[in-house]
Design a protein around this motif. Structure first.
Motif, PDB file in Angstrom:
ATOM      1  N   THR A  82      18.362 -51.074 110.851  1.00 21.35           N
ATOM      2  CA  THR A  82      17.995 -52.343 110.223  1.00 21.35           C
ATOM      3  C   THR A  82      18.948 -53.457 110.637  1.00 21.35           C
ATOM      4  N   MET A  83      20.237 -53.179 110.652  1.00 22.06           N
ATOM      5  CA  MET A  83      21.211 -54.221 110.970  1.00 22.06           C
ATOM      6  C   MET A  83      21.153 -54.634 112.436  1.00 22.06           C
ATOM      7  N   VAL A  84      20.935 -53.668 113.319  1.00 23.96           N
ATOM      8  CA  VAL A  84      20.784 -54.026 114.735  1.00 23.96           C
ATOM      9  C   VAL A  84      19.529 -54.874 114.928  1.00 23.96           C
ATOM     10  N   GLY A  85      18.450 -54.507 114.228  1.00 28.23           N
ATOM     11  CA  GLY A  85      17.239 -55.320 114.294  1.00 28.23           C
ATOM     12  C   GLY A  85      17.466 -56.724 113.778  1.00 28.23           C
ATOM     13  N   TYR A  86      18.271 -56.852 112.710  1.00 28.42           N
ATOM     14  CA  TYR A  86      18.561 -58.183 112.173  1.00 28.42           C
ATOM     15  C   TYR A  86      19.355 -59.025 113.177  1.00 28.42           C
ATOM     16  N   LEU A  87      20.379 -58.424 113.782  1.00 26.17           N
ATOM     17  CA  LEU A  87      21.183 -59.172 114.754  1.00 26.17           C
ATOM     18  C   LEU A  87      20.339 -59.605 115.946  1.00 26.17           C
ATOM     19  N   GLN A  88      19.430 -58.753 116.366  1.00 24.55           N
ATOM     20  CA  GLN A  88      18.540 -59.115 117.465  1.00 24.55           C
ATOM     21  C   GLN A  88      17.591 -60.232 117.046  1.00 24.55           C
ATOM     22  N   LEU A  89      17.134 -60.174 115.806  1.00 18.50           N
ATOM     23  CA  LEU A  89      16.254 -61.222 115.276  1.00 18.50           C
ATOM     24  C   LEU A  89      16.993 -62.560 115.209  1.00 18.50           C
ATOM     25  N   GLU A  90      18.253 -62.529 114.803  1.00 13.22           N
ATOM     26  CA  GLU A  90      19.042 -63.762 114.750  1.00 13.22           C
ATOM     27  C   GLU A  90      19.170 -64.381 116.148  1.00 13.22           C
ATOM     28  N   ASP A  91      19.318 -63.533 117.155  1.00 13.34           N
ATOM     29  CA  ASP A  91      19.433 -64.039 118.523  1.00 13.34           C
ATOM     30  C   ASP A  91      18.143 -64.723 118.959  1.00 13.34           C
ATOM     31  N   ILE A  92      16.997 -64.169 118.565  1.00 14.58           N
ATOM     32  CA  ILE A  92      15.704 -64.759 118.934  1.00 14.58           C
ATOM     33  C   ILE A  92      15.471 -66.069 118.191  1.00 14.58           C
ATOM     34  N   LEU A  93      15.900 -66.132 116.920  1.00 13.56           N
ATOM     35  CA  LEU A  93      15.653 -67.322 116.097  1.00 13.56           C
ATOM     36  C   LEU A  93      16.681 -68.422 116.328  1.00 13.56           C
ATOM     37  N   GLY A  98      17.316 -70.405 118.735  1.00 11.76           N
ATOM     38  CA  GLY A  98      16.803 -71.645 119.319  1.00 11.76           C
ATOM     39  C   GLY A  98      15.530 -72.154 118.683  1.00 11.76           C
ATOM     40  N   ALA A  99      15.100 -71.535 117.575  1.00 10.72           N
ATOM     41  CA  ALA A  99      13.845 -71.935 116.941  1.00 10.72           C
ATOM     42  C   ALA A  99      14.014 -73.236 116.157  1.00 10.72           C
ATOM     43  N   VAL A 100      12.988 -74.088 116.194  1.00  9.04           N
ATOM     44  CA  VAL A 100      13.024 -75.349 115.451  1.00  9.04           C
ATOM     45  C   VAL A 100      12.914 -75.079 113.956  1.00  9.04           C
ATOM     46  N   ARG A 101      12.092 -74.104 113.610  1.00  4.37           N
ATOM     47  CA  ARG A 101      11.849 -73.784 112.194  1.00  4.37           C
ATOM     48  C   ARG A 101      12.314 -72.354 111.934  1.00  4.37           C
ATOM     49  N   ARG A 102      13.197 -72.192 110.946  1.00  9.05           N
ATOM     50  CA  ARG A 102      13.758 -70.879 110.655  1.00  9.05           C
ATOM     51  C   ARG A 102      13.053 -70.284 109.430  1.00  9.05           C
ATOM     52  N   PRO A 103      12.482 -69.064 109.563  1.00  7.28           N
ATOM     53  CA  PRO A 103      11.836 -68.435 108.405  1.00  7.28           C
ATOM     54  C   PRO A 103      12.869 -67.852 107.442  1.00  7.28           C
ATOM     55  N   GLN A 104      12.409 -67.548 106.247  1.00  3.89           N
ATOM     56  CA  GLN A 104      13.243 -66.850 105.267  1.00  3.89           C
ATOM     57  C   GLN A 104      13.412 -65.388 105.705  1.00  3.89           C
ATOM     58  N   LEU A 105      14.657 -64.883 105.698  1.00  2.00           N
ATOM     59  CA  LEU A 105      14.946 -63.500 106.082  1.00  2.00           C
ATOM     60  C   LEU A 105      15.419 -62.723 104.859  1.00  2.00           C
ATOM     61  N   ILE A 106      14.796 -61.569 104.614  1.00  2.00           N
ATOM     62  CA  ILE A 106      15.197 -60.685 103.519  1.00  2.00           C
ATOM     63  C   ILE A 106      15.392 -59.296 104.108  1.00  2.00           C
ATOM     64  N   MET A 107      16.562 -58.708 103.887  1.00  2.37           N
ATOM     65  CA  MET A 107      16.900 -57.414 104.468  1.00  2.37           C
ATOM     66  C   MET A 107      17.177 -56.413 103.346  1.00  2.37           C
ATOM     67  N   GLU A 108      16.569 -55.235 103.460  1.00  2.00           N
ATOM     68  CA  GLU A 108      16.802 -54.157 102.502  1.00  2.00           C
ATOM     69  C   GLU A 108      17.696 -53.100 103.144  1.00  2.00           C
ATOM     70  N   LEU A 109      18.787 -52.738 102.464  1.00  2.00           N
ATOM     71  CA  LEU A 109      19.695 -51.702 102.937  1.00  2.00           C
ATOM     72  C   LEU A 109      19.685 -50.514 101.979  1.00  2.00           C
ATOM     73  N   SER A 110      20.080 -49.351 102.515  1.00  3.34           N
ATOM     74  CA  SER A 110      20.066 -48.127 101.721  1.00  3.34           C
ATOM     75  C   SER A 110      21.451 -47.665 101.312  1.00  3.34           C
ATOM     76  N   ASP A 111      22.465 -47.975 102.110  1.00  3.45           N
ATOM     77  CA  ASP A 111      23.808 -47.476 101.841  1.00  3.45           C
ATOM     78  C   ASP A 111      24.674 -48.610 101.311  1.00  3.45           C
ATOM     79  N   PRO A 112      25.223 -48.479 100.090  1.00  2.11           N
ATOM     80  CA  PRO A 112      26.051 -49.554  99.536  1.00  2.11           C
ATOM     81  C   PRO A 112      27.278 -49.878 100.380  1.00  2.11           C
ATOM     82  N   ASP A 113      27.790 -48.918 101.160  1.00  4.40           N
ATOM     83  CA  ASP A 113      28.989 -49.158 101.962  1.00  4.40           C
ATOM     84  C   ASP A 113      28.748 -50.143 103.098  1.00  4.40           C
ATOM     85  N   ASN A 114      27.482 -50.428 103.411  1.00  6.99           N
ATOM     86  CA  ASN A 114      27.165 -51.316 104.538  1.00  6.99           C
ATOM     87  C   ASN A 114      27.015 -52.775 104.133  1.00  6.99           C
TER      88      ASN A 114
END
Length: 663
Positions: free
Chosen positions: A504-515, A517-533
């Motif tokens: 999930t976190m690698v996907g988020y970082l990759q998504l941030e890289d794609i967004l 240069g975007a003119v309009r930024r969508p709302q991002l919500i991430m669900e994690l399973s391990d509290p240590d992360n």
């Protein structure tokens, strides 16, 4: 077939005795010692000497066998030769074998004790059935809830909290995890581990479920496609507890059970005739996600109210000591508390009255719902300054915001929660979103899971995209910037929460890289399973929900105060009382306003001011300020929003039945 040889038969008989345990092994060794002593004594009898009879010779041999110190007393070559053989045999048989048997027996006995197979002899303790990702934060919550725990112990007439955890295999590694868990540490000595499964009646007896003040059943983790689900295990455990209570004619303990599929609620209630509160894990997280889509930034409210740590929590107090007072008078005498409303007894249930009229009189059987930083603030403090009373009228139901109609939502990932999430989106009325689901799971498998969840498709407009969002080219083709909201869900098909969160976190970082240069930024919500992360993504721009922490907090607090589940269900479902963000320009606020004045102005609308959500984060990265001091100047800046408890008239309908979903 060849006949058995005598030697083989003797070896077989000896083997069958040795496998029976330490007692039989010692018996066999004793027989060998006796035989060796007898043979040694008979060998020296013909020599005469000091032996008056064969018995004296056997005793002489036994002494040489068990104690080498006698070796120097012997006279004559033959006697010394026999005594030397006996002494060597003594080292091997008497000392070596005997010590080995006793050592192995002691180690095995200590290992059995460490495994936690001995039944506990406790009463009025708290039992947790299962070692799951929720267990450690759940135990930390229970140990950290000092005020609630004190009232809980007083209610059950006991002095000390004892926690008993049933794990598949109790081990020293789990004890180490307990000691390293923040919030537990040295208090790990209050936690007793026992081995066993919640579906085994013997294991339930081992943790003394019938003598417990409360039994908490968190959902176990099973692989996707398994015939045994966590809900099956939960129902089986409840059936076993009920059967034991009938057999011993004992009262049933109070149970807080987590289930994944909310449709299993009638099954749980049928399986357990005692007092039970059910927390639907999938439905709860789905509700929070949908509320977060409706009100961006609400995840900070969840992370403060629904996880242990610093900040405010929701408390439910009895009305016995404040009976006859009005809600307004109670609020004036509690300067560090926000009074959210009350629960009033109605037959066998409760009538929920959040954002109630400030003139409502409190009855002794009522339960007062409060927001405070700690439990002690909910008590009356004679030294505290009494606030001016605020008059709040009847709440005015209203709908603020654009809702979900035609909102484009991109769902990255697939887990068992998706059908429940789609049903929750559908429960918010006819204005439904457009949902695109991206996953490597085959479309046929996804559609099968959706059809099993509901006879009617929960959403009118949704589509499947078979792709891996970890591959940058595939993610770019989806064009994430064209969506209003992007949800990243953790996978339940991986071996652990750490692996799911890594993806999930690698996907988020990759998504941030794609967004980027975007003119309009969508709302991002991430669900994690391990509290240590939760601290790994420093400075992240997404909203984050840690499902196990939220669910464990709810389970722990409902175990200590069962009415709290009704309050949470009311706050985080469609319709009724909701926590929302509002534009300050919607209210007649003066240029300078403190929190007490803000409360008074919002009370005129029948709403309750909870705090403020800053557009710019503070030094700790926080936007939210809940329940600030009454005299604190708010200094509202452009882009800031007010956090408000209000009553909405947006009552959703269940996609399966068309009825209002239960709360």
């Amino acid at each position: 077939m060849l006949p058995f040889r005598v030697v083989d038969r003797v070896k077989f008989i000896v083997e069958r005795q040795l496998v029976k345990g330490a007692g039989f092994q010692l018996l066999v060794v004793g027989i060998f010692i006796g035989l060796i002593s007898l043979v040694g004594g008979l060998l020296v009898v013909p020599q005469g000497g000091d032996f008056d009879d064969p018995g004296s010779a056997v005793w002489w041999a036994f002494l040489r066998l068990t104690d080498p110190g006698y070796l120097g007393d012997d006279v004559g070559t033959w006697q010394r030769f026999v005594s030397t053989l006996l002494t060597i045999s003594g080292y091997v048989v008497f000392m070596g074998t005997l010590v080995a048997i006793l050592t192995r027996w002691l180690i095995a006995k200590m290992a059995d004790l460490e495994r936690g197979l001995t039944p506990v002899t406790l009463k009025k303790h708290v039992v947790v059935l299962g070692w799951t990702p929720q267990t450690l934060p759940l135990l930390s919550d229970l140990l950290g809830s000092s005020g609630r725990m004190r009232r809980f112990l007083e209610k059950h007439d006991t002095q000390k909290l004892n926690l008993v955890v049933l794990s598949e295999e109790a081990s020293a590694e789990q004890v180490h995890e307990l000691r390293n868990e923040p919030g537990i540490g040295r208090r790990a000595r209050q936690i007793i581990l026992r081995s066993g499964s919640a579906i085994q009646p013997d294991a339930l007896h081992r943790v003394a479920c019938l003598d417990a003040a409360a039994v908490i059943v968190p959902s176990a983790v099973y692989e996707a496609g398994s015939l045994i689900s966590s809900d099956v295990e939960t129902v089986k455990a409840l059936l076993s507890i009920a059967a034991q209570a009938r057999y011993y004619q004992a009262p049933l303990p109070f149970v807080v059970a987590e289930i994944q599929d909310i449709r299993k609620l009638p099954v749980v209630e049928r399986a357990y005739p005692g007092a039970v509160e059910v927390v639907a894990g999938n439905a709860t997280i789905s509700r929070l996600l949908v509320q977060n889509v409706l009100h961006p930034g609400l995840s900070e409210v969840y992370n403060e109210l629904l996880t242990a740590g610093e900040g405010n929590e929701i408390y439910v107090r009895g009305g016995e000591t404040v009976a006859g007072m009005s809600l307004g008078e109670l609020a004036a005498g509690r300067p560090g508390v926000i009074i959210l409303g009350l629960l009033r007894r109605e037959g066998q249930g409760w009538d929920m009255r959040l954002a109630a009229h400030s003139g409502t009189r409190i009855e002794a059987e009522d339960r007062i719902v409060m927001l405070a930083r700690n439990y002690s603030e909910t008590d009356a403090d004679p030294k505290a300054q009494v606030l001016p009373q605020i008059s709040r009228g009847e709440a005015k139901p209203s709908v603020h915001g654009g809702g979900l109609k035609d909102r484009r939502i991109l769902l990255l990932g697939w887990n068992r929660r998706v059908p429940s999430l789609m049903a929750e989106f559908a429960s918010y009325g006819p204005g439904q979103p457009v949902l695109d689901i991206v996953s490597v799971v085959p479309v046929s498998e996804r559609e099968q899971a959706i059809s099993r969840y509901a006879a009617v498709k929960p959403l009118a407009v949704y589509s499947h995209i078979e792709a891996d969002y970890m591959v940058e080219d595939e993610l770019r083709r989806i064009n994430p910037a064209s969506y209003d909201t992007i949800l990243l869900l953790g996978s339940d098909r991986l071996a652990s929460g750490e692996e799911a969160d890594a993806r999930t976190m690698v996907g988020y970082l990759q998504l941030e890289d794609i967004l980027a240069g975007a003119v309009r930024r969508p709302q991002l919500i991430m669900e994690l399973s391990d509290p240590d992360n939760r601290h790994l993504l420093y400075g992240h721009q997404s909203e984050m929900l840690i499902s196990p922490m939220i669910l464990s907090h709810i389970l722990a607090q409902v175990a200590l105060r069962r009415e709290l589940r009704l309050v949470l269900d009311e706050l985080f479902t469609a319709g009724g009382a909701e926590i929302q963000f509002r534009d300050p320009d919607d209210y007649p606020l003066p240029a300078s306003v403190d929190f007490q004045l803000l409360e008074r102005i919002l009370a005129g609308e029948g709403e309750i001011a909870l705090g403020i959500f800053r557009n710019q984060p503070d030094s700790a990265g926080r936007h939210l300020s809940l329940n600030p001091p009454r005299r604190e100047h708010l200094d509202i800046q452009p882009g800031d929003r007010l956090v408000v408890l209000c009553i909405t008239d947006q009552a959703g309908q269940s996609p399966e039945t068309g009825e209002i979903p239960p709360r």
